[in-house]
Design a protein around this motif. Structure first.
Motif, short mmCIF file in Angstrom:
data_model
loop_
_atom_site.label_atom_id
_atom_site.label_comp_id
_atom_site.label_asym_id
_atom_site.label_seq_id
_atom_site.Cartn_x
_atom_site.Cartn_y
_atom_site.Cartn_z
N LEU A 351 0.83 -1.20 0.00
CA LEU A 351 0.00 0.00 0.00
C LEU A 351 0.87 1.26 0.00
CD1 LEU A 351 -2.51 -1.18 2.72
CD2 LEU A 351 -2.88 -1.15 0.24
N PRO A 352 0.39 2.31 -0.63
CA PRO A 352 1.16 3.56 -0.63
C PRO A 352 1.11 4.26 0.72
CG PRO A 352 -0.94 3.87 -1.75
CD PRO A 352 -0.84 2.41 -1.43
N ALA A 353 1.99 5.22 0.89
CA ALA A 353 2.00 6.04 2.10
C ALA A 353 0.67 6.76 2.24
CB ALA A 353 3.15 7.04 2.05
N GLY A 354 0.23 6.94 3.49
CA GLY A 354 -1.01 7.64 3.74
C GLY A 354 -2.22 6.73 3.82
N THR A 355 -2.03 5.44 3.57
CA THR A 355 -3.16 4.51 3.62
C THR A 355 -3.62 4.27 5.05
OG1 THR A 355 -2.28 3.42 1.64
CG2 THR A 355 -3.97 2.24 2.88
N VAL A 356 -2.67 4.04 5.93
CA VAL A 356 -2.99 3.77 7.33
C VAL A 356 -3.17 5.11 8.05
CG1 VAL A 356 -2.17 2.71 9.46
CG2 VAL A 356 -1.69 1.63 7.26
N PRO A 357 -4.25 5.29 8.82
CA PRO A 357 -4.50 6.57 9.48
C PRO A 357 -3.35 7.00 10.38
CG PRO A 357 -6.44 5.16 9.63
CD PRO A 357 -5.34 4.31 9.07
N ASP A 358 -2.99 8.28 10.28
CA ASP A 358 -1.88 8.80 11.06
C ASP A 358 -2.17 8.85 12.55
OD1 ASP A 358 -0.39 9.10 8.79
OD2 ASP A 358 -0.69 11.27 8.61
N VAL A 359 -3.45 8.77 12.95
CA VAL A 359 -3.77 8.84 14.37
C VAL A 359 -3.25 7.63 15.13
CG1 VAL A 359 -5.80 10.26 14.00
CG2 VAL A 359 -6.04 7.77 14.01
N LEU A 360 -2.86 6.57 14.43
CA LEU A 360 -2.36 5.37 15.07
C LEU A 360 -0.84 5.37 15.22
CD1 LEU A 360 -4.61 2.73 13.26
CD2 LEU A 360 -5.02 3.88 15.44
N ALA A 361 -0.22 6.53 15.13
CA ALA A 361 1.24 6.62 15.05
C ALA A 361 1.92 6.31 16.38
CB ALA A 361 1.64 8.02 14.59
N GLY A 362 3.08 5.67 16.29
CA GLY A 362 3.99 5.48 17.41
C GLY A 362 5.33 6.13 17.09
N SER A 363 6.38 5.69 17.76
CA SER A 363 7.71 6.26 17.56
C SER A 363 8.73 5.14 17.40
CB SER A 363 8.11 7.14 18.75
OG SER A 363 7.17 8.17 18.98
N THR A 364 9.86 5.45 16.76
CA THR A 364 10.95 4.51 16.60
C THR A 364 12.26 5.26 16.46
OG1 THR A 364 11.95 2.82 15.16
CG2 THR A 364 10.48 4.40 14.11
N ASP A 365 13.34 4.65 16.96
CA ASP A 365 14.64 5.31 16.85
C ASP A 365 15.21 5.24 15.43
OD1 ASP A 365 15.41 2.64 16.79
OD2 ASP A 365 16.66 2.74 18.57
N PHE A 366 14.53 4.54 14.50
CA PHE A 366 14.97 4.63 13.11
C PHE A 366 14.83 6.05 12.58
CE2 PHE A 366 14.61 4.30 8.49
CZ PHE A 366 15.74 3.55 8.19
N GLY A 367 13.97 6.85 13.22
CA GLY A 367 13.89 8.25 12.83
C GLY A 367 15.23 8.94 12.87
N ASN A 368 16.07 8.59 13.85
CA ASN A 368 17.38 9.21 13.97
C ASN A 368 18.34 8.75 12.89
OD1 ASN A 368 16.02 9.88 16.33
ND2 ASN A 368 17.85 9.79 17.59
N VAL A 369 18.07 7.59 12.30
CA VAL A 369 18.84 7.13 11.15
C VAL A 369 18.38 7.89 9.91
CG1 VAL A 369 19.47 5.14 9.73
CG2 VAL A 369 19.11 4.85 12.19
N SER A 370 17.07 8.00 9.75
CA SER A 370 16.50 8.57 8.53
C SER A 370 16.79 10.04 8.34
CB SER A 370 14.98 8.33 8.50
OG SER A 370 14.32 9.12 9.46
#
Length: 449
Positions: A351-370
């Motif tokens: 599925l493309p980005a934006g398919t899953v509702p953003d209200v279900l978001a969590g966090s991950t330390d991969f953000g610091n890699v990206s």
């Protein structure tokens, strides 16, 4: 008379699921405009992963049966290191980049020149959650990274490819609440890398979904203890300050953007009702969807903490980021398109980005890699869409045949995407340009200073 807690309504989640299903039904996988690596090389990578199928299934099962918490993953790390060395002959550094349970291995083509050729990292995670084990599916993440690296090492070793480049395997501990990747980064883990890839179990196959940034705050209020009946006027109540701060956070939520989150607990609030509380402590998670908005929200939360101290005539000590902060994940559509193509060949329409509702978001330390190098963190389905991360249901899903299939398919997807990046100059250029347009490299260690 005992009051029973009423059942929690699932109406909102039911509507979200219905909306998501409708979006999924109308979605088509995004197509990659890039040629990627020659098909022959990709086919050999697929074959290499398939030859490791039993090994990868073993990793999924063994880690699930023996979960280890953050920074305690010694058996898990040893298992992955032994498997890589046995299958490739490549030594694995245990305790890499200053973290006792981190791993590093690498392999390069004979003509590799870091000044002219690219390096891509393949990542594994393997820590579990307290009480519910691998309820985030890191046992599957571990297998995908190992499987991809073993296949890539085999392709390089056979000498049949005309591509020049280097592949680095990084075993990254302590994702759950401890930001292990950032600790590794401060030990040099991402130096010399041009891209990084990993995948994460989920209820859908989706190329990119929102992971918001997270900071940790500890607020310690200090007042003056006194007898709560005889001389309360001689005291200054630190628990009152914490209570006001807690209520202030609740009121702040009305004026926060929908993508912001703040959660708080009072971990110390006094010892006896007859004593005005002299010390109280709060711990908070502060989350937001963008680095800039995380800075803004941090400032608002900090002012609430200070305001509560002023209202109660107490003092407050604020300690940010006892564990390093996590920045939001920055996706990369150029690299993600190659993942989509590979998974599609495995019978997984992504599925493309934006398919899953953003209200279900969590966090991950991969953000610091990206935010340091172009990277992807796609999600791969091991359960139905109603199985949420960090639940007993998801922990059970992480030990199913669906999880084992995802480990193999995910390893293929990571191997293909990594080799595409090394082989295709246009793809690599587009990935870099997209990264720079999104803000370029950020340093999470100093971003909030």
């Amino acid at each position: 008379m005992q009051h029973e807690t009423p059942p929690i309504s699932t109406a909102f989640l039911d509507h979200l699921e219905a909306q998501t299903r409708a979006t999924v039904a109308a979605s088509t996988p995004p197509e990659s405009p890039f040629a990627g690596a020659p098909q022959g090389a990709l086919d050999r990578l697929t074959e290499g992963v398939e030859q490791s199928r039993d090994d990868l299934v073993g990793v999924v099962r063994q880690l699930h049966a023996d979960p280890e918490l953050a920074y305690e993953e010694h058996r898990s790390a040893a298992l992955l290191a032994e498997l890589i060395t046995e299958r490739t002959g490549i030594p694995v550094e245990v305790g890499a980049h200053g973290v006792a349970t981190a791993l590093r291995a690498e392999t390069a083509t004979p003509g590799f020149d870091p000044e002219r050729h690219r390096t891509v990292a393949v990542l594994s995670e393997y820590d579990a959650l307290p009480g519910i084990g691998h309820a985030c599916g890191h046992n599957v993440i571990a297998a995908t990274g190992v499987g991809a690296f073993v296949a890539l090492a085999g392709l390089i070793a056979d000498g049949s490819s005309e591509v020049e480049g280097r592949v680095v395997f990084l075993g990254t501990p302590a994702e759950e609440g401890h930001t292990g990747k950032e600790v590794m980064a401060r030990g040099g883990a991402w130096e010399g890398l041009d891209a990084a890839v990993m995948t994460h179990p989920f209820g859908y196959d989706v190329v990119d979904t929102l992971f918001i940034g997270r900071r940790l705050l500890r607020a310690t209020y200090t007042g003056h203890p006194a007898h709560a009946s005889a001389q309360p006027f001689q005291g200054r109540n630190a628990l009152d300050a914490a209570a006001l701060a807690y209520q202030g956070i609740g009121l702040l939520r009305q004026q926060m953007p929908p993508s912001d989150r703040v959660h708080a607990v009072i971990t110390e609030g006094g010892t006896r009702p007859s004593i005005i509380t002299g010390s109280a402590t709060m711990q908070l998670y502060v989350r937001s969807a963008y680095p800039e908005t995380l800075v803004d929200l941090s400032g608002r939360v900090e002012r609430i903490m200070q305001g509560a101290a002023m209202m109660t005539d107490t003092s407050v000590e604020l300690e940010w980021d006892h564990y390093p902060p996590s920045l939001p994940v920055r996706g990369n559509a150029a690299l993600g398109g190659r993942w989509v193509r590979s998974l599609g060949e495995r019978g997984r329409p992504v599925l493309p980005a934006g398919t899953v509702p953003d209200v279900l978001a969590g966090s991950t330390d991969f953000g610091n890699v990206s935010v340091r190098v172009p990277g992807i963190h796609p999600m791969i389905a091991i359960a139905g869409p109603d199985a949420a991360l960090h639940t007993e249901e998801f922990a059970a899903a992480a030990a199913t045949e669906a999880a084992e299939r995802a480990a193999v398919d995910g390893a293929v997807g990571l191997a293909h995407t990594a080799w595409d990046f090394l082989a295709d100059d246009e793809l690599a250029r587009a990935a870099r340009e997209e990264f720079e347009q999104a803000g370029g490299a950020l340093d999470p260690a100093t971003y909030f200073d």
